[in-house]
Design a protein around this motif. Sequence first.
Motif, PDB file in Angstrom:
ATOM      1  N   ARG A 123     -18.395  54.073  13.988  1.00 40.20           N
ATOM      2  CA  ARG A 123     -18.823  53.792  15.358  1.00 40.20           C
ATOM      3  C   ARG A 123     -18.029  52.588  15.859  1.00 40.20           C
ATOM      4  N   GLU A 124     -17.194  52.820  16.844  1.00 40.97           N
ATOM      5  CA  GLU A 124     -16.345  51.750  17.352  1.00 40.97           C
ATOM      6  C   GLU A 124     -17.182  50.696  18.066  1.00 40.97           C
ATOM      7  N   PRO A 125     -16.982  49.420  17.749  1.00 42.64           N
ATOM      8  CA  PRO A 125     -17.738  48.367  18.438  1.00 42.64           C
ATOM      9  C   PRO A 125     -17.323  48.274  19.903  1.00 42.64           C
TER      10      PRO A 125
ATOM     11  N   VAL B 197     -10.283  53.015   5.339  1.00 44.01           N
ATOM     12  CA  VAL B 197     -10.559  52.353   6.613  1.00 44.01           C
ATOM     13  C   VAL B 197     -10.307  53.368   7.726  1.00 44.01           C
ATOM     14  N   HIS B 198     -11.080  53.268   8.780  1.00 39.67           N
ATOM     15  CA  HIS B 198     -10.844  54.148   9.916  1.00 39.67           C
ATOM     16  C   HIS B 198      -9.556  53.728  10.612  1.00 39.67           C
ATOM     17  N   HIS B 199      -8.879  54.691  11.225  1.00 37.07           N
ATOM     18  CA  HIS B 199      -7.582  54.372  11.829  1.00 37.07           C
ATOM     19  C   HIS B 199      -7.705  53.421  13.009  1.00 37.07           C
ATOM     20  N   LEU B 200      -8.824  53.429  13.730  1.00 40.97           N
ATOM     21  CA  LEU B 200      -8.935  52.602  14.937  1.00 40.97           C
ATOM     22  C   LEU B 200      -8.828  51.108  14.641  1.00 40.97           C
ATOM     23  N   PRO B 201      -9.647  50.527  13.754  1.00 38.53           N
ATOM     24  CA  PRO B 201      -9.511  49.085  13.530  1.00 38.53           C
ATOM     25  C   PRO B 201      -8.225  48.701  12.823  1.00 38.53           C
TER      26      PRO B 201
END
Length: 432
Positions: free
Chosen positions: A243-245, A282-286
């Motif tokens: 879940r992206e902050p 790790v998710h790619h977004l962060p």
Amino acid sequence: MTTSWNRIPRVAHAAELSLTRRGQPLPEIAHPLLAHGLGRSYGDVCLNPGGTLLHTRDLDRFIAFDPDTGRITAEAGLTLDDLLRFALPRGWFVPVVPGTRFVTLGGAVANDVHGKNHHHAGSFGEHVRALTLRRSDGECLEVTPDGTPDWFAATVGGLGLTGLIETVTLQLVPVRTPWMRAWSQRFESLEEFWALDARAEREWPYTVAWIDCLNPGPRGEIGRGIYSGARHATTAPARSRYREPHRAIPLDPPVSLVNRVTLRLFNQLYYRQSVHPTARAVHHLPWLFPLDAVRHWNRIYGYKGFYQYQCVLPPHAQKDGMQALLDAVAASGQGSFLAVLKRFGDRAGPGMLSFPRPGATLALDFPERGNETEHLFRRLDRIVQETGGALYPAKDARMPPELFRSGFPRWEEFASFVDPEFSSGFWRRVTL
């Protein structure tokens, strides 16, 4: 008044028009034109003082997609964020992404953006298979790397000056999951960085390092930092929900929050953060877009804005040159908390004005402090020019003309492809 992401300069345009459909005739007016996407460049490469901005964000439609080959065609106003949201559930990924996903396809082509995987995948332009280019005289060119190589080399990295990029055909790369396998490790000097990088880039497609520009390592040298490597994961972790902050800087502080005190404290804390020498999920977004987690992060520099100084130095000068640059920054006391060092490897971009080339690149952010900042930049400019390096036009708001011309020796050849009705503040600043 319009500005770009770093808020320098702030300029007035004669007109700002939104394009809503492909093939829409370009306006016939007395002042120059320039396409404008999300304005995430730094400086005046996406600004056209006294001219007309052609906003392309409404040109954001998907046109064609082959799920078997991963080849996609879309309008140039589509963002990389929207493209990733479309492609990832279908098992595909954008082959090269910059540090933010909030840029348009047209902007990615015009600046021939690079990413943390440049040594492995090259720049964005290497994965463009075709584009359509509308000229001010009404002609629409079908541009491909094989069929029209000169126009392709002029338009990729061409800063939006060869005409309006209307559509882009891009080759995506296959992935199995939105997750990555990543690791990180501290290093105490640039000498240690070079040795670590030589080993890592042979095995890891994505590599990047954060550099502490203020605090010396154990031997008293500036250049300690954290090195990171990653690759796309073949499987998702057991708990794979991400879940992206949604954090944001809500308003402009009265003064820049980036100063000598906060920089030194931030760098000390960041260097001491937990590292993970063993690869983990790790998710790619962060990992790929850490700053995207904080919307409007540029506001931390206050209303005056900030500069980014990004240079590339050739292989023969990269080690001594990078140390000289960091020593000059440390001596100035100004520092940068967004200090990124990466080797490009041996790959050059395909455009006449492509910034990526064999060597190493360093990116630094500085709050606007008037003469103090410019005095530092002149010192850095001398190091870059003496070593045969170049500055990145997409991240520039004050490059001297002589540094542009030495860093991009094909600029006069490129000038013959510039649409006579297109221009920008940057182009006029470095060529007139």
